[in-house]
Design a protein around this motif. Structure first.
Motif, PDB file in Angstrom:
ATOM      1  N   ILE A  23       0.001 -24.444 -22.603  1.00 36.55           N
ATOM      2  CA  ILE A  23      -0.608 -23.607 -21.558  1.00 36.55           C
ATOM      3  C   ILE A  23      -2.098 -23.380 -21.849  1.00 36.55           C
ATOM      4  CG2 ILE A  23       1.532 -22.499 -20.748  1.00 36.55           C
ATOM      5  CD1 ILE A  23       0.744 -19.967 -22.190  1.00 36.55           C
ATOM      6  N   TYR A  24      -2.447 -23.379 -23.145  1.00 38.72           N
ATOM      7  CA  TYR A  24      -3.867 -23.208 -23.490  1.00 38.72           C
ATOM      8  C   TYR A  24      -4.650 -24.488 -23.167  1.00 38.72           C
ATOM      9  CZ  TYR A  24      -8.084 -21.972 -25.982  1.00 38.72           C
ATOM     10  OH  TYR A  24      -9.397 -21.696 -26.291  1.00 38.72           O
ATOM     11  N   GLN A  25      -4.104 -25.631 -23.578  1.00 34.57           N
ATOM     12  CA  GLN A  25      -4.800 -26.908 -23.336  1.00 34.57           C
ATOM     13  C   GLN A  25      -4.928 -27.224 -21.855  1.00 34.57           C
ATOM     14  OE1 GLN A  25      -2.449 -29.475 -25.784  1.00 34.57           O
ATOM     15  NE2 GLN A  25      -3.500 -28.828 -27.652  1.00 34.57           N
ATOM     16  N   LYS A  26      -3.955 -26.814 -21.069  1.00 37.68           N
ATOM     17  CA  LYS A  26      -3.986 -27.062 -19.622  1.00 37.68           C
ATOM     18  C   LYS A  26      -4.946 -26.114 -18.913  1.00 37.68           C
ATOM     19  CE  LYS A  26      -0.497 -30.008 -18.414  1.00 37.68           C
ATOM     20  NZ  LYS A  26      -0.550 -31.005 -17.318  1.00 37.68           N
ATOM     21  N   GLY A  27      -5.441 -25.112 -19.645  1.00 35.42           N
ATOM     22  CA  GLY A  27      -6.343 -24.140 -19.028  1.00 35.42           C
ATOM     23  C   GLY A  27      -5.607 -23.109 -18.182  1.00 35.42           C
ATOM     24  N   TYR A  28      -4.317 -22.926 -18.471  1.00 39.55           N
ATOM     25  CA  TYR A  28      -3.544 -21.933 -17.716  1.00 39.55           C
ATOM     26  C   TYR A  28      -3.841 -20.513 -18.204  1.00 39.55           C
ATOM     27  CZ  TYR A  28      -0.606 -25.812 -16.016  1.00 39.55           C
ATOM     28  OH  TYR A  28      -0.141 -26.963 -15.435  1.00 39.55           O
ATOM     29  N   ALA A  76      -6.957 -18.122 -20.622  1.00 42.56           N
ATOM     30  CA  ALA A  76      -8.233 -18.099 -21.336  1.00 42.56           C
ATOM     31  C   ALA A  76      -8.150 -16.973 -22.360  1.00 42.56           C
ATOM     32  CB  ALA A  76      -9.362 -17.832 -20.356  1.00 42.56           C
ATOM     33  N   SER A  77      -8.912 -17.125 -23.414  1.00 40.39           N
ATOM     34  CA  SER A  77      -8.954 -16.075 -24.439  1.00 40.39           C
ATOM     35  C   SER A  77      -7.531 -15.686 -24.877  1.00 40.39           C
ATOM     36  CB  SER A  77      -9.720 -14.872 -23.878  1.00 40.39           C
ATOM     37  OG  SER A  77      -9.864 -13.880 -24.852  1.00 40.39           O
ATOM     38  N   ASN A  78      -7.197 -14.390 -24.775  1.00 45.33           N
ATOM     39  CA  ASN A  78      -5.871 -13.949 -25.257  1.00 45.33           C
ATOM     40  C   ASN A  78      -4.847 -13.794 -24.137  1.00 45.33           C
ATOM     41  OD1 ASN A  78      -7.100 -13.747 -27.756  1.00 45.33           O
ATOM     42  ND2 ASN A  78      -7.663 -11.608 -27.417  1.00 45.33           N
ATOM     43  N   ASP A  79      -5.162 -14.317 -22.982  1.00 45.91           N
ATOM     44  CA  ASP A  79      -4.276 -14.146 -21.820  1.00 45.91           C
ATOM     45  C   ASP A  79      -2.907 -14.779 -22.044  1.00 45.91           C
ATOM     46  OD1 ASP A  79      -6.443 -13.105 -20.541  1.00 45.91           O
ATOM     47  OD2 ASP A  79      -6.837 -14.891 -19.319  1.00 45.91           O
ATOM     48  N   GLY A  80      -1.966 -14.325 -21.214  1.00 43.55           N
ATOM     49  CA  GLY A  80      -0.655 -14.962 -21.120  1.00 43.55           C
ATOM     50  C   GLY A  80       0.294 -14.559 -22.236  1.00 43.55           C
ATOM     51  N   ASN A  81       1.569 -14.759 -21.981  1.00 37.56           N
ATOM     52  CA  ASN A  81       2.572 -14.492 -23.012  1.00 37.56           C
ATOM     53  C   ASN A  81       3.828 -15.321 -22.767  1.00 37.56           C
ATOM     54  OD1 ASN A  81       3.152 -12.251 -20.890  1.00 37.56           O
ATOM     55  ND2 ASN A  81       1.348 -11.549 -22.002  1.00 37.56           N
ATOM     56  N   VAL A  82       4.490 -15.631 -23.869  1.00 37.80           N
ATOM     57  CA  VAL A  82       5.691 -16.475 -23.825  1.00 37.80           C
ATOM     58  C   VAL A  82       6.789 -15.769 -24.616  1.00 37.80           C
ATOM     59  CG1 VAL A  82       6.641 -18.747 -24.419  1.00 37.80           C
ATOM     60  CG2 VAL A  82       4.232 -18.559 -23.755  1.00 37.80           C
ATOM     61  N   THR A  83       7.995 -15.724 -24.049  1.00 33.37           N
ATOM     62  CA  THR A  83       9.103 -15.124 -24.794  1.00 33.37           C
ATOM     63  C   THR A  83      10.359 -15.984 -24.680  1.00 33.37           C
ATOM     64  OG1 THR A  83       9.816 -13.795 -22.898  1.00 33.37           O
ATOM     65  CG2 THR A  83       8.340 -12.711 -24.452  1.00 33.37           C
ATOM     66  N   VAL A  84      11.237 -15.806 -25.653  1.00 33.71           N
ATOM     67  CA  VAL A  84      12.572 -16.419 -25.624  1.00 33.71           C
ATOM     68  C   VAL A  84      13.572 -15.336 -25.987  1.00 33.71           C
ATOM     69  CG1 VAL A  84      14.125 -17.984 -26.870  1.00 33.71           C
ATOM     70  CG2 VAL A  84      11.882 -18.796 -26.170  1.00 33.71           C
ATOM     71  N   ARG A  85      14.612 -15.221 -25.179  1.00 34.97           N
ATOM     72  CA  ARG A  85      15.677 -14.267 -25.512  1.00 34.97           C
ATOM     73  C   ARG A  85      16.680 -14.996 -26.391  1.00 34.97           C
ATOM     74  NH1 ARG A  85      19.468 -10.724 -21.343  1.00 34.97           N
ATOM     75  NH2 ARG A  85      20.240  -9.280 -22.930  1.00 34.97           N
ATOM     76  N   VAL A 107      10.783 -16.668 -20.608  1.00 37.73           N
ATOM     77  CA  VAL A 107       9.811 -16.282 -19.571  1.00 37.73           C
ATOM     78  C   VAL A 107       8.422 -16.730 -20.026  1.00 37.73           C
ATOM     79  CG1 VAL A 107       8.788 -14.338 -18.301  1.00 37.73           C
ATOM     80  CG2 VAL A 107      11.205 -14.238 -18.968  1.00 37.73           C
ATOM     81  N   VAL A 108       7.689 -17.347 -19.106  1.00 36.92           N
ATOM     82  CA  VAL A 108       6.301 -17.734 -19.389  1.00 36.92           C
ATOM     83  C   VAL A 108       5.420 -17.035 -18.370  1.00 36.92           C
ATOM     84  CG1 VAL A 108       4.632 -19.646 -19.407  1.00 36.92           C
ATOM     85  CG2 VAL A 108       6.917 -19.988 -20.381  1.00 36.92           C
ATOM     86  N   HIS A 109       4.389 -16.358 -18.863  1.00 35.08           N
ATOM     87  CA  HIS A 109       3.419 -15.730 -17.958  1.00 35.08           C
ATOM     88  C   HIS A 109       2.038 -16.260 -18.294  1.00 35.08           C
ATOM     89  CE1 HIS A 109       0.795 -13.069 -15.941  1.00 35.08           C
ATOM     90  NE2 HIS A 109       0.378 -12.503 -17.061  1.00 35.08           N
ATOM     91  N   ALA A 110       1.316 -16.715 -17.272  1.00 34.62           N
ATOM     92  CA  ALA A 110      -0.028 -17.263 -17.492  1.00 34.62           C
ATOM     93  C   ALA A 110      -0.894 -16.978 -16.267  1.00 34.62           C
ATOM     94  CB  ALA A 110       0.074 -18.768 -17.746  1.00 34.62           C
ATOM     95  N   HIS A 111      -2.160 -17.369 -16.361  1.00 33.88           N
ATOM     96  CA  HIS A 111      -3.093 -17.181 -15.250  1.00 33.88           C
ATOM     97  C   HIS A 111      -3.655 -18.548 -14.844  1.00 33.88           C
ATOM     98  CE1 HIS A 111      -4.055 -12.992 -17.250  1.00 33.88           C
ATOM     99  NE2 HIS A 111      -2.815 -13.058 -16.783  1.00 33.88           N
ATOM    100  N   PRO A 112      -2.829 -19.499 -14.437  1.00 34.40           N
ATOM    101  CA  PRO A 112      -3.365 -20.814 -14.055  1.00 34.40           C
ATOM    102  C   PRO A 112      -4.341 -20.633 -12.884  1.00 34.40           C
ATOM    103  CG  PRO A 112      -0.954 -20.756 -13.927  1.00 34.40           C
ATOM    104  CD  PRO A 112      -1.411 -19.363 -14.137  1.00 34.40           C
ATOM    105  N   PRO A 113      -5.541 -21.185 -12.987  1.00 35.51           N
ATOM    106  CA  PRO A 113      -6.605 -20.807 -12.043  1.00 35.51           C
ATOM    107  C   PRO A 113      -6.320 -21.049 -10.557  1.00 35.51           C
ATOM    108  CG  PRO A 113      -7.386 -22.437 -13.628  1.00 35.51           C
ATOM    109  CD  PRO A 113      -6.006 -22.082 -14.032  1.00 35.51           C
TER     110      PRO A 113
END
Ligand code: ZN
Length: 279
Positions: A25-30, A32-41, A100-106
């Protein structure tokens, strides 16, 4: 939906998978900086999560934290993200979801900021895999309000745009959730290009029905709830209503024309306005 068992992998394998998805998600530019979060239950009451304040580009597996379903840290040395509530809400509402994946893809986020859902019935792959991508209302970051914005959609959607914020995807494992995020951003890109070329052309009601059938077959057994996606059904009902509306407009036009003819016609004024001659 069929629930996959917990602990299908070892904790270190889950950690490795999360870090791999963070890199992507970082390499794809989804993000920036510390944005986004990923979890696994991982189990009934254990969620492996990315902590707050760290770039997904260089986070390491030992920096992940373990929290319970109340969001309390049960292992690890870092603090959880305020957006963790959003993830926990998804797990509470969907017992089949394991990641769950949360990101800010532009581009998707651009749609979310513009207040436009990705509900255009124009891309077959989106209709058969996701149904549609709704836009959840805005919720103030780090509040309980943010978590509840997805309530209306999460039971029937694996991807949701978050107004003025970003996107959230869920799945039976972290790679599924990530690939759904990829599809969301790719679809947003296509719709954006189509809009710049004069606007997307929605598929016909018949084509949407056929795709809905394919979706039903693809999903039957392991994803029955999504197969009868109420949002997709709502879109088809809307198409029906649109057809009814058009019939009504045609009827009004026919009656108006009859009335005009019977009352002696009409004439065009200088400014182009049609004046009905009543006598
Ligand atoms: Zn966010």
């Amino acid at each position: 939906m069929e629930e996959s068992a917990f602990n299908m992998k070892s904790e270190s394998e889950y950690r490795h998978d999360i870090i791999e998805v963070c890199r992507r998600i970082y390499q794809k530019g989804y993000v920036a900086s510390n944005d986004g979060n990923v979890t696994v239950r991982m189990s009934e009451d254990e969620i492996l999560a990315t902590p707050t304040g760290m770039s997904k580009g260089d986070i390491s597996s030992d920096q992940l934290i373990k929290v319970d379903m109340d969001g309390k840290v049960i292992a690890g040395f870092h603090q959880p993200s305020s957006e963790l509530k959003l993830h926990i809400r998804a797990y509470e509402k969907r017992t089949d979801v394991r990641s769950v994946v949360h990101a800010h893809p532009p581009i998707s986020t651009g749609f979310a900021v513009a207040g436009i859902a990705l509900e255009q019935m124009a891309i077959p792959e989106v209709i058969t895999t996701l149904g549609r991508i709704p836009l959840a209302p805005y919720g103030t970051p780090s509040t309980e309000e943010l978590a509840h914005t997805i309530d209306e959609y999460i039971c029937s959607c694996n991807a949701i745009l978050l107004a003025n914020h970003g996107a959230l995807t869920v799945g039976p494992d972290v790679f599924s959730a990530y690939y759904t995020m990829e599809r969301v951003e790719h679809s947003a890109h296509i719709i954006w290009v189509a809009k710049s070329l004069g606007g997307e052309r929605p598929l016909s009601k018949e084509s949407i029905s056929k795709l809905a059938e394919i979706r039903k077959k693809m999903m039957s057994g392991n994803n029955a709830r999504c197969a009868t996606c109420p949002l997709l059904q709502a879109e088809m009902d809307k198409e029906h209503n649109r057809a009814d509306e058009q019939e009504l407009i045609d009827l009004i036009a026919r009656v108006t024309a009859d009335v005009i003819r019977e009352t002696g016609g009409m004439r065009v004024l200088k400014n182009g306005v049609m004046e009905v001659k009543m006598d």
